[in-house]
Design a protein around this motif. Structure first.
Motif, PDB file in Angstrom:
ATOM      1  N   TRP A 125      10.580  -1.649  10.168  1.00 56.33           N
ATOM      2  CA  TRP A 125       9.614  -3.006   9.790  1.00 56.33           C
ATOM      3  C   TRP A 125       9.209  -3.772  11.773  1.00 56.33           C
ATOM      4  N   LEU A 155      -0.204  -0.131   9.961  1.00 58.98           N
ATOM      5  CA  LEU A 155       0.003  -1.794   8.894  1.00 58.98           C
ATOM      6  C   LEU A 155      -0.800  -1.954   8.873  1.00 58.98           C
ATOM      7  N   LYS A 156      -2.035  -2.096   6.936  1.00 62.43           N
ATOM      8  CA  LYS A 156      -2.827  -3.136   6.791  1.00 62.43           C
ATOM      9  C   LYS A 156      -2.376  -4.774   6.618  1.00 62.43           C
ATOM     10  N   ASN A 190       4.085  -2.120  14.811  1.00 61.17           N
ATOM     11  CA  ASN A 190       2.710  -2.232  13.701  1.00 61.17           C
ATOM     12  C   ASN A 190       2.019  -1.154  12.991  1.00 61.17           C
ATOM     13  N   GLU A 191       2.964   0.306  13.543  1.00 58.22           N
ATOM     14  CA  GLU A 191       1.972   1.183  13.967  1.00 58.22           C
ATOM     15  C   GLU A 191       3.367   2.434  13.051  1.00 58.22           C
ATOM     16  N   TRP A 206       0.576  -0.864  -0.206  1.00 54.99           N
ATOM     17  CA  TRP A 206       0.578   0.076  -0.152  1.00 54.99           C
ATOM     18  C   TRP A 206       0.614   1.153  -0.155  1.00 54.99           C
ATOM     19  N   GLU A 218       3.932   0.304   1.774  1.00 55.81           N
ATOM     20  CA  GLU A 218       4.153  -0.301   3.335  1.00 55.81           C
ATOM     21  C   GLU A 218       4.642  -1.633   2.405  1.00 55.81           C
ATOM     22  N   PHE A 246       7.738  -0.804   6.686  1.00 52.03           N
ATOM     23  CA  PHE A 246       7.189   0.717   6.421  1.00 52.03           C
ATOM     24  C   PHE A 246       8.958   1.602   5.291  1.00 52.03           C
ATOM     25  N   ASN A 255       4.276  -6.923   7.757  1.00 50.43           N
ATOM     26  CA  ASN A 255       5.111  -6.339   6.148  1.00 50.43           C
ATOM     27  C   ASN A 255       5.804  -4.782   7.116  1.00 50.43           C
TER      28      ASN A 255
END
Length: 238
Positions: free
Chosen positions: A214, A182-183, A217-218, A166, A233, A189, A187
């Motif tokens: 990495w 994170l989607k 989660n955010e 994404w 992402e 960023f 993953n």
């Protein structure tokens, strides 16, 4: 605990061909850095400036997701699938090279340079049928928000690719901050600051600095001045 890697703008590879002034975030062409091969499935992030009336001749690609984001000026595109178009600032283009394509790109303007990001991701599936997509973005959605410009879903906002990635473009006012979640678990960023000065989880990024994060989660991004940036992402493993 998040893991991070900082890529300062002046540590990128650089090639000045006269008609093309290119900066490479990851090993590309004649620039090789064994510590800068890729970030997860992100293989190429080139920051290109193309002189007026110049461009890339016809050349092949296969099994790669290729995303082009003009930052200034226009880019004329022609490919072996029969597509002929001009990508303008505010557009985003994607090619799934799959089993193989050939294309050319040039700056159609005689009085203006073209600046762009070209980004390559390894695909989730090999040897798919090649495809092309181009859209015009709603720039207003980027103001103090994470405007999604790419996803794995054809019915979602932005273009789509054969990978669980994404992308977001953002234009933050000074002192504005916002979190992004994170989607997909696992993953990471990768953020490159286009202009201005931002802080990503407290790490300062000047113009064209980038950071990979990495095992979290955010992230939280704060603009120290009016700033524009790209958030990707990316799957860390296939």
């Amino acid at each position: 605990m998040a893991t991070t890697i900082l890529h300062k703008a002046n540590t990128r590879g650089h090639a000045d061909h006269g008609w093309l002034n290119a900066y490479h975030s990851f090993s590309f062409a004649r620039w090789y850095n064994p510590d800068r091969i890729q970030f997860g499935m992100l293989r190429v992030l080139n920051d290109d400036t193309v002189a007026a009336g110049m461009g890339f001749g016809t050349h092949p690609h296969d099994n790669m997701e290729i995303i082009t984001i003009p930052l200034e000026g226009d880019l004329a595109h022609k490919d072996s699938m029969g597509n002929e178009s001009t990508i303008k600032t505010g557009d985003v283009q994607v090619m799934s090279a799959g089993t193989g394509i050939q294309h050319s790109e040039f700056n159609p303007n005689v009085d203006q340079r073209t600046k762009l990001f070209q980004i390559w991701l390894f695909p989730k599936f090999r040897n798919v049928e090649p495809r092309y997509q181009q859209i015009t973005l709603d720039i207003a959605k980027q103001k103090n928000d994470f405007a999604q410009i790419l996803s794995p879903n054809p019915d979602d906002e932005g273009v789509w690719i054969y990978q669980d990635a994404w992308f977001y473009l953002s234009d933050f006012d000074q002192d504005f901050s916002k979190k992004l979640v994170l989607k997909k678990e696992g993953n990471g960023f990768y953020i490159i600051n286009i202009e201005g000065e931002i802080e990503v989880n407290g790490e300062k990024l000047d113009k064209r600095d980038a950071i990979g994060i990495w095992e979290t989660n955010e992230i939280e991004i704060k603009a120290n001045v009016d700033s524009k940036f790209l958030v990707m992402e990316i799957p860390m493993e296939q």
